[in-house]
Design a protein around this motif. Sequence first.
Motif, PDB file in Angstrom:
ATOM      1  N   GLU A 197     -28.819  49.519  11.171  1.00 44.27           N
ATOM      2  CA  GLU A 197     -30.250  49.602  10.882  1.00 44.27           C
ATOM      3  C   GLU A 197     -31.061  49.016  12.037  1.00 44.27           C
ATOM      4  O   GLU A 197     -30.688  47.999  12.637  1.00 44.27           O
ATOM      5  N   THR A 252     -34.768  54.330  13.398  1.00 47.30           N
ATOM      6  CA  THR A 252     -34.615  53.386  12.300  1.00 47.30           C
ATOM      7  C   THR A 252     -33.146  53.090  12.009  1.00 47.30           C
ATOM      8  O   THR A 252     -32.838  52.237  11.192  1.00 47.30           O
ATOM      9  N   ASN A 253     -32.256  53.796  12.717  1.00 48.85           N
ATOM     10  CA  ASN A 253     -30.823  53.610  12.553  1.00 48.85           C
ATOM     11  C   ASN A 253     -30.156  54.112  13.827  1.00 48.85           C
ATOM     12  O   ASN A 253     -30.490  55.197  14.314  1.00 48.85           O
ATOM     13  N   ARG A 256     -35.001  47.755  12.812  1.00 50.71           N
ATOM     14  CA  ARG A 256     -36.244  47.426  12.137  1.00 50.71           C
ATOM     15  C   ARG A 256     -37.117  46.576  13.056  1.00 50.71           C
ATOM     16  O   ARG A 256     -36.644  46.000  14.034  1.00 50.71           O
TER      17      ARG A 256
END
Length: 243
Positions: free
Chosen positions: A157, A209-210, A159
């Motif tokens: 992930e 986002t990943n 972020r």
Amino acid sequence: MPHYLCHEQPDLLEFDASVVDARPGAVLLSRSALHPGGGGQVCDTATLQHAHGMARIVGVSVEDGQYWHQLDTSIELAGELHVSIDAPRRATLAQLHTATHILNALVYQQFAGALVTGAQINADGSARMDFDLPEADNDALRSLEGPLNDVIRQALEVRASYVGLRDAQATPGLIRSLSVAPPPTPDGTIRIVEIDGLDQQACGGTHLTNTGQSRAIRMTKIENKGRRNRRVRIELTEDNLVF
């Protein structure tokens, strides 16, 4: 650095806006989801639909804190507009910027906290990073291609969050550039991009986002630039590592 709309809503690739100010070949919008570029990353481009037809936004310039969108025509616009960001270009830049963070993390971990001295992230699918590595072995740098792609394959992930400027400056490793750092937002915070379990650092660019959303990365060249700098060039391949 303001809180860019592209940071808050990274999937917002089409939006309506009104003209706040205009001059031949440039327009100031009531809102914009384009990333203006900076930190080595080139800006977004877009298609703009206006009352009389279409135009292309081909650049963004910052003047007195305002973001002027440069057009491919000398028309002077007014009224309401619809903007469609070039999604493939945004995706390419986000993949490359995320990959440079992975590379940066691996270099920082394996070469005693070596700092970045420069970067360039291009819309053609290529990027480069310069590191303060006067004693590094080039083969050791080349060997990071495998671990970099392993991070992509792990689908970690990605972020973003904001921390106070003093906290960012006091936390080792958050600000990785040897000479510059992302400017703080108007409320005095710094944007931090974190790759889960691997890395966190200050950055104002666009990211995935990943990590698994990225294509594989190929390390194309390592160059000695002066007495201290090593330049690592990478490019996106057509291979998807996560299915």
